[in-house]
Design a protein around this motif. Structure first.
Motif: not given
Ligand code: HEM
Length: 184
Positions: A6, A155-157, A159-162, A164
């Motif tokens: 990230c 497709g995962i950046t 910023e979009s990495l989960n 949680d």
């Protein structure tokens, strides 16, 4: 690894340090860790934000005790929220940011002396596995960073990495991290 993917600048800085201190083609050894301050800072920063045992182990109060005008009654069960302490804005600047640099030049450590950072607890019941855990964390992380180039799945950046988390006795990533290793 999730925080590093990230925060690509931190991953790059860790790689730079390893390349400079360990050198291409060499493997990180336990004895190298003292010469890797940025790697050590990454481990502290990760344990600050994601303490694996977020409430430590429960305590039971032996006798009524007053702390800051609160009475904690005998036999109460006390949980210490190490997760919240690690993100307390009165202790940490920009507490939710992954910023290993905050530990560079600082003598804060995770050995139970600094109550703002207690991922292993503190006092008589401090984790007895601390020395082993600390050695293994630096060695494993150092080797992973130095021996491979890591990237997120298509497709995962960053910023979009989960990111949680799920809570229980142990804190875990809600979604397993899937990343791709390339040899260096
Ligand atoms: C990153 C790795 C680890 C973390 C973050 C961690 C964290 C903790 C924490 C927070 C406690 C409770 C301390 C308290 O309540 O004050 C604890 C207790 C304990 N840990 Fe660890 N631990 C880790 C690795 C290990 C390892 C590698 C071992 C054994 C080889 C170990 C063995 C124990 C034991 C036996 C206790 C109970 C001690 C007692 O209650 O007296 N831990 N650990």
């Amino acid at each position: 690894m999730a925080e590093l993917l990230c925060n690509p600048k931190s991953l790059l800085e860790a790689r730079r340090e390893l390349q400079q201190i360990i050198g291409k083609g060499n493997v990180v050894e336990e004895s190298d860790v003292t010469r890797l301050p940025y790697l050590q800072a990454i481990v502290k920063e990760t344990l600050r934000l994601h303490p694996p045992v977020p409430f430590l182990l429960p305590r039971k109060v032996e006798a009524d005790i007053e702390i800051h005008n609160f009475v904690v009654p005998k036999d109460a069960q006390v949980l210490i929220n190490a997760w919240a302490i690690g993100r307390d804005p009165s202790i940490w600047e920009e507490p939710d940011l992954f910023h290993p640099e905050r530990f560079i030049g600082s003598d804060i450590d995770v050995k139970g002396r600094n109550f703002g950072l207690i991922p292993f607890g503190a006092g008589r019941r401090i984790c007895p596995g601390l020395p082993l855990a600390i050695r293994m964390l630096h060695l494993m992380l150092g080797r992973l960073i130095h021996s491979f180039v890591w990237e997120l799945e298509d497709g995962i950046t960053p910023e979009s990495l989960n990111m949680d988390e799920t809570y229980g006795l142990i804190l875990q990533k809600a979604q397993p991290l899937k990343i791709i290793a390339h040899s260096v």
